[in-house]
Design a protein around this motif. Structure first.
Motif, PDB file in Angstrom:
ATOM      1  N   LEU A  35      77.665 -10.686 -25.039  1.00  0.00           N
ATOM      2  CA  LEU A  35      76.887 -11.335 -23.980  1.00  0.00           C
ATOM      3  C   LEU A  35      77.528 -11.123 -22.609  1.00  0.00           C
ATOM      4  CD1 LEU A  35      75.844 -14.638 -25.753  1.00  0.00           C
ATOM      5  CD2 LEU A  35      74.360 -12.725 -25.109  1.00  0.00           C
ATOM      6  N   TYR A  36      78.844 -11.158 -22.565  1.00  0.00           N
ATOM      7  CA  TYR A  36      79.554 -10.887 -21.312  1.00  0.00           C
ATOM      8  C   TYR A  36      79.237  -9.471 -20.821  1.00  0.00           C
ATOM      9  CZ  TYR A  36      83.336  -9.895 -18.066  1.00  0.00           C
ATOM     10  OH  TYR A  36      84.048  -9.521 -16.969  1.00  0.00           O
ATOM     11  N   ASN A  37      79.300  -8.502 -21.731  1.00  0.00           N
ATOM     12  CA  ASN A  37      79.010  -7.122 -21.358  1.00  0.00           C
ATOM     13  C   ASN A  37      77.542  -6.938 -20.982  1.00  0.00           C
ATOM     14  OD1 ASN A  37      81.266  -4.910 -21.759  1.00  0.00           O
ATOM     15  ND2 ASN A  37      81.657  -6.569 -23.193  1.00  0.00           N
ATOM     16  N   LEU A  38      76.652  -7.656 -21.660  1.00  0.00           N
ATOM     17  CA  LEU A  38      75.229  -7.578 -21.321  1.00  0.00           C
ATOM     18  C   LEU A  38      74.984  -8.110 -19.918  1.00  0.00           C
ATOM     19  CD1 LEU A  38      72.363  -6.921 -22.242  1.00  0.00           C
ATOM     20  CD2 LEU A  38      72.234  -9.233 -23.188  1.00  0.00           C
ATOM     21  N   ALA A  39      75.627  -9.227 -19.571  1.00  0.00           N
ATOM     22  CA  ALA A  39      75.481  -9.789 -18.224  1.00  0.00           C
ATOM     23  C   ALA A  39      76.042  -8.823 -17.177  1.00  0.00           C
ATOM     24  CB  ALA A  39      76.189 -11.135 -18.141  1.00  0.00           C
ATOM     25  N   ALA A  40      77.190  -8.216 -17.484  1.00  0.00           N
ATOM     26  CA  ALA A  40      77.776  -7.249 -16.551  1.00  0.00           C
ATOM     27  C   ALA A  40      76.882  -6.021 -16.422  1.00  0.00           C
ATOM     28  CB  ALA A  40      79.165  -6.839 -17.028  1.00  0.00           C
TER      29      ALA A  40
END
Length: 80
Positions: A35-40
């Motif tokens: 999810l962190y990478n998706l947001a980034a």
């Protein structure tokens, strides 16, 4: 003595509840990283971020399937 405990832990049907908790913990970490990478990726679509999202997604599926298998084995052993 610890080596014996590890060997016992790796046997099918042994400590299935503990194994499911470990896989669910890893699943949670993988989901958070994904999810962190998706947001980034939504903010700046860099190729490595897209790859990371795909990898973390695949790992999440893998860990969920492993955890579910251990949960099923725990239920099967309890009902037997």
């Amino acid at each position: 003595m610890a080596g014996r405990a590890v060997i016992d832990l790796t046997r099918p049907g042994e400590s299935e509840g503990f194994k499911s908790i470990v896989h669910l913990g890893i699943f949670g970490l993988v989901c958070a990283a994904g999810l962190y990478n998706l947001a980034a990726c939504c903010r700046r679509p860099a190729p490595h971020l897209v790859r990371n999202v795909a990898i973390y997604g695949a790992l999440a599926v893998f860990e969920a399937r492993n955890a579910l298998g251990h949960v099923r084995e725990t239920i099967r052993a309890r009902d037997a």
